[in-house]
Scaffold this motif. Sequence first.
Motif, mmCIF file in Angstrom:
data_model
loop_
_atom_site.group_PDB
_atom_site.id
_atom_site.type_symbol
_atom_site.label_atom_id
_atom_site.label_comp_id
_atom_site.label_asym_id
_atom_site.label_seq_id
_atom_site.Cartn_x
_atom_site.Cartn_y
_atom_site.Cartn_z
ATOM 1 N N VAL A 4 1.067 -1.302 -0.277
ATOM 2 C CA VAL A 4 -0.284 0.120 -0.047
ATOM 3 C C VAL A 4 0.925 1.539 0.400
ATOM 4 O O VAL A 4 2.272 1.142 0.694
ATOM 5 N N ALA A 58 1.198 -4.175 3.735
ATOM 6 C CA ALA A 58 -0.190 -4.154 4.314
ATOM 7 C C ALA A 58 -0.037 -4.867 5.425
ATOM 8 O O ALA A 58 -0.651 -4.529 6.711
ATOM 9 N N ILE A 69 -4.701 1.682 3.851
ATOM 10 C CA ILE A 69 -5.131 0.007 3.308
ATOM 11 C C ILE A 69 -6.284 0.297 2.434
ATOM 12 O O ILE A 69 -6.054 -0.323 0.950
#
Length: 110
Positions: A4, A58, A69
């Motif tokens: 992410v 993540a 996220i």
Amino acid sequence: MPFVVTESCVACKHTDCVDVCPMDCFVEGPNFVAIDPEGCIDCSVCVPECPVDAIVNATDVTEAQRPYIALNAQFARDPAWRPITSRKPPLPDHARWQAVSPKRHLIELP
């Protein structure tokens, strides 16, 4: 678990990461890029390319990074956030914003 893009990217928008993504899973807004979690194959090649360390797995996000996220997933599904597959210059005042925190409220929507 996908990677992410987190707060460090906001208002900087370095795009060195998109050049190396084998799955072309980055999308861009006016002052932030995000990773499509559905397309990310967890290869991690984008991580060392980010000069502000904005990309994390993540599973390794801090509590402060946790909202990113959902934001990455949301932006990846939004048709206004367009795919980006080649590097562009960072935003003109990126150096000014690099160390600023918090910045989530600064994310501009297309």
